[in-house]
Write a protein that holds these residues in place. Sequence first.
Motif, PDB file in Angstrom:
ATOM      1  N   THR A 205      75.149  48.013  72.184  1.00 21.37           N
ATOM      2  CA  THR A 205      75.445  49.499  72.698  1.00 21.37           C
ATOM      3  C   THR A 205      77.033  49.637  71.390  1.00 21.37           C
ATOM      4  O   THR A 205      77.756  50.838  71.485  1.00 21.37           O
ATOM      5  CB  THR A 205      75.485  49.578  74.083  1.00 21.37           C
ATOM      6  N   ALA A 206      77.638  48.468  71.253  1.00 22.08           N
ATOM      7  CA  ALA A 206      78.378  48.456  70.873  1.00 22.08           C
ATOM      8  C   ALA A 206      78.895  47.794  69.210  1.00 22.08           C
ATOM      9  O   ALA A 206      79.537  46.551  69.347  1.00 22.08           O
ATOM     10  CB  ALA A 206      80.310  48.263  71.902  1.00 22.08           C
ATOM     11  N   PRO A 207      77.873  48.024  68.591  1.00 20.81           N
ATOM     12  CA  PRO A 207      78.209  46.823  67.044  1.00 20.81           C
ATOM     13  C   PRO A 207      79.402  47.051  66.273  1.00 20.81           C
ATOM     14  O   PRO A 207      80.432  48.040  66.826  1.00 20.81           O
ATOM     15  CB  PRO A 207      77.253  47.321  66.430  1.00 20.81           C
ATOM     16  N   ILE A 208      79.707  45.969  65.864  1.00 21.03           N
ATOM     17  CA  ILE A 208      80.489  45.732  65.408  1.00 21.03           C
ATOM     18  C   ILE A 208      81.048  45.981  63.392  1.00 21.03           C
ATOM     19  O   ILE A 208      79.594  45.522  62.644  1.00 21.03           O
ATOM     20  CB  ILE A 208      81.591  44.451  65.059  1.00 21.03           C
ATOM     21  N   THR A 209      81.255  47.450  63.103  1.00 20.54           N
ATOM     22  CA  THR A 209      81.190  47.835  61.344  1.00 20.54           C
ATOM     23  C   THR A 209      82.057  46.756  60.622  1.00 20.54           C
ATOM     24  O   THR A 209      83.242  47.394  60.941  1.00 20.54           O
ATOM     25  CB  THR A 209      80.691  48.657  61.897  1.00 20.54           C
ATOM     26  N   PHE A 210      81.877  46.619  59.901  1.00 25.33           N
ATOM     27  CA  PHE A 210      82.638  46.208  58.470  1.00 25.33           C
ATOM     28  C   PHE A 210      82.211  46.933  57.026  1.00 25.33           C
ATOM     29  O   PHE A 210      81.456  47.027  56.785  1.00 25.33           O
ATOM     30  CB  PHE A 210      82.728  45.359  58.018  1.00 25.33           C
ATOM     31  N   THR A 211      82.784  47.859  56.666  1.00 23.85           N
ATOM     32  CA  THR A 211      82.505  49.585  55.693  1.00 23.85           C
ATOM     33  C   THR A 211      84.037  49.670  54.812  1.00 23.85           C
ATOM     34  O   THR A 211      84.776  48.856  54.335  1.00 23.85           O
ATOM     35  CB  THR A 211      82.223  50.490  56.897  1.00 23.85           C
ATOM     36  N   SER A 212      83.638  50.602  54.554  1.00 21.32           N
ATOM     37  CA  SER A 212      84.793  51.401  53.392  1.00 21.32           C
ATOM     38  C   SER A 212      85.422  52.263  53.975  1.00 21.32           C
ATOM     39  O   SER A 212      85.051  53.121  55.127  1.00 21.32           O
ATOM     40  CB  SER A 212      83.427  51.463  52.092  1.00 21.32           C
ATOM     41  N   GLU A 213      86.266  52.726  53.577  1.00 23.40           N
ATOM     42  CA  GLU A 213      87.408  54.038  53.322  1.00 23.40           C
ATOM     43  C   GLU A 213      86.745  55.182  53.828  1.00 23.40           C
ATOM     44  O   GLU A 213      86.518  56.025  54.096  1.00 23.40           O
ATOM     45  CB  GLU A 213      88.835  53.700  53.094  1.00 23.40           C
ATOM     46  N   THR A 214      86.113  55.326  52.728  1.00 22.95           N
ATOM     47  CA  THR A 214      84.727  56.451  52.049  1.00 22.95           C
ATOM     48  C   THR A 214      84.054  56.389  53.194  1.00 22.95           C
ATOM     49  O   THR A 214      83.818  57.834  53.474  1.00 22.95           O
ATOM     50  CB  THR A 214      84.024  56.281  50.391  1.00 22.95           C
ATOM     51  N   ASP A 215      83.359  55.751  53.798  1.00 25.66           N
ATOM     52  CA  ASP A 215      82.599  56.176  55.147  1.00 25.66           C
ATOM     53  C   ASP A 215      83.548  56.718  56.265  1.00 25.66           C
ATOM     54  O   ASP A 215      82.977  57.506  56.580  1.00 25.66           O
ATOM     55  CB  ASP A 215      82.066  54.098  55.376  1.00 25.66           C
ATOM     56  N   VAL A 216      84.341  55.574  56.303  1.00 26.61           N
ATOM     57  CA  VAL A 216      85.726  56.393  57.397  1.00 26.61           C
ATOM     58  C   VAL A 216      85.803  57.537  57.217  1.00 26.61           C
ATOM     59  O   VAL A 216      85.659  58.650  58.032  1.00 26.61           O
ATOM     60  CB  VAL A 216      86.584  54.797  57.752  1.00 26.61           C
ATOM     61  N   LEU A 217      85.844  58.371  56.216  1.00 26.78           N
ATOM     62  CA  LEU A 217      86.375  59.326  55.840  1.00 26.78           C
ATOM     63  C   LEU A 217      84.799  60.254  55.376  1.00 26.78           C
ATOM     64  O   LEU A 217      85.468  61.641  55.418  1.00 26.78           O
ATOM     65  CB  LEU A 217      87.086  59.155  54.315  1.00 26.78           C
ATOM     66  N   GLY A 218      83.736  59.578  55.596  1.00 29.46           N
ATOM     67  CA  GLY A 218      82.479  60.807  55.627  1.00 29.46           C
ATOM     68  C   GLY A 218      82.552  60.553  53.883  1.00 29.46           C
ATOM     69  O   GLY A 218      81.724  62.212  54.113  1.00 29.46           O
ATOM     70  N   THR A 219      82.943  60.275  52.599  1.00 29.67           N
ATOM     71  CA  THR A 219      82.419  61.042  51.732  1.00 29.67           C
ATOM     72  C   THR A 219      81.812  59.788  50.688  1.00 29.67           C
ATOM     73  O   THR A 219      81.242  60.277  49.706  1.00 29.67           O
ATOM     74  CB  THR A 219      83.717  60.755  50.945  1.00 29.67           C
ATOM     75  N   VAL A 220      81.061  58.896  51.590  1.00 28.14           N
ATOM     76  CA  VAL A 220      79.842  57.438  50.649  1.00 28.14           C
ATOM     77  C   VAL A 220      78.774  58.262  51.195  1.00 28.14           C
ATOM     78  O   VAL A 220      78.305  59.435  52.232  1.00 28.14           O
ATOM     79  CB  VAL A 220      79.904  56.738  51.732  1.00 28.14           C
ATOM     80  N   GLY A 221      77.659  57.862  50.273  1.00 27.19           N
ATOM     81  CA  GLY A 221      76.426  58.707  49.925  1.00 27.19           C
ATOM     82  C   GLY A 221      75.788  57.695  50.855  1.00 27.19           C
ATOM     83  O   GLY A 221      75.907  56.295  51.034  1.00 27.19           O
TER      84      GLY A 221
END
Length: 551
Positions: free
Chosen positions: A160-176
């Motif tokens: 219910t609480a996974p850990i996510t490694f991702t991009s700043e663009t994903d955090v900002l909501g601009t990634v496809g």
Amino acid sequence: MKRVSNKLLLAAAISALLAGCDSGGINIEPQTVDNSVDNSVTNPGTVEENPCAELASGVQGTPEGANCRYGADFVSYANPLMEDLYLPALPNGGAHIFDDILFVGASYGSAADLAAAGIAKGGDGPALEIQAGATIAFKDKESFVVVNRGSQLFARGTETAPITFTSETDVLGTVGPEDVSQWGGMVINGFGVTNKCVYTGTVAGGDLALAGECSLPAEGSDSDQESNYGGDNNADNSGVMTYVRVKHTGAEVVEGNELNGVTFAGVGSGTVVNNLEAYATYDDGIEMFGGAVNIENYVALYVRDDSIDIDEGWQGSITNALVIQSETDGNHCIEADGIGSYDDMVDGSKTDRRAEIVAQGINSRPVIDGLTCIVSAASSQVTHDPGAGWRLREGIYPTITNSLIVASFAADENGADGSNYCLRVQSDETLAALVNGSEASLAANVFACEDQVKGDLPGSVTPAEWAAATGNEFIAIAGKVDPTANANSEFVLLGGVPAFYTEAAAAQMGVTVSPQQRAFLGALSVNGSDWTNGWTYGLHEGSRAQPLWFE
């Protein structure tokens, strides 16, 4: 179990203790407050405590709304993390954003340097611990994670609480949904065996020992940012990764050297990896260079190169894996090599040690059970090569059971030209080992591709003959043949919503293979528990940006 903490945890613990105490039973002395350091964030009308992680030196992340940003002064290749660090889940869904390389521990390029630093195994170096539910993000493809030999990563997410490694663009909501190369990826280095180094003795004899140096440059390394892996300890412990999602990764550092979703370089079996997802990756989803790390419950979604890549003598296992390529881009479900620098040995530019490596038992010997591959039928305009199944080569001794490859949700763009094959055994050593059957085996697997095989099968027999002799099965496919009961009554293998679950045996059509020592073929069953539910991204409604292409 190693536990790391920081000033934030200490403050929280003290506050909780004081709040729960009876003032009549404990005398609390007045506290001296050091006001020389201002860690507050001032907003109109409020003063808030800085929630960002802080180093012992006093360097702290900078709040940016709900997020925390960490520059090169906090950590980088030139400024590695040399102390234990804890990254909590930030309130309001905030992310820890790193502008540079999150370089955990120093990289030592020789046995002498390792010895001088007191680094001999996982746990000797600093550790990075991440709280369940946390998001760790990176600025661009020049920034990524490296966990060096001796250091450890403790990323213990939950369903219910996974850990996510991702991009700043994903955090900002601009990634496809299928964008890749938004940041680099993860590299974990250990002291495991790699057959690019030289050893004496054998695995079977229990006397395998390193002969000389073993410090190889890991993926993502160049002359300015090198990290190293390798040794003689296949039981090394690089930490824990459970319920972890790694999204929008991949970058070509130099030709032939690409960052993957997660690179396991010499990572040992003492490392725990359960419930791991590689999502939207430019290169490989996971790649193992030697070592013996075991992985249970793995998802690879929209990986543009190989979803599972094996090399240099990896001797671990993968139990339950779901691979779904993009509709238009993706290469192999498995690309597996047995011997590092195999081609150099064939060309004679290096000493031909192939027979010695196999005799020592340090060629790759993966054990894979319960794999479902849904393969793209695309052959052109792909990032790397056409979508395909399993490519086994360069002296590998695999054991793959209870698995399936389905490339029939769409027609092969170029027909049966060999580009979208299910199986290719591209190694004389592997062919011989599969015929012998004592050290390598493919059994209880279903292959549903228009191009069934490429090259020879063990014993140079036809696919039908080989399948009958080994307990495998090839399904004859011509064009698009939907493998679900919704569209087909002759070939039914998959079902559920979405249709990546294996149908119960009674509901299958045109399939005669039965599972060995387990209840069903593939990663998931329509009647079984769904280990992908609740923590993965991209598969289920409510946690994805688009439906799967075959829904």
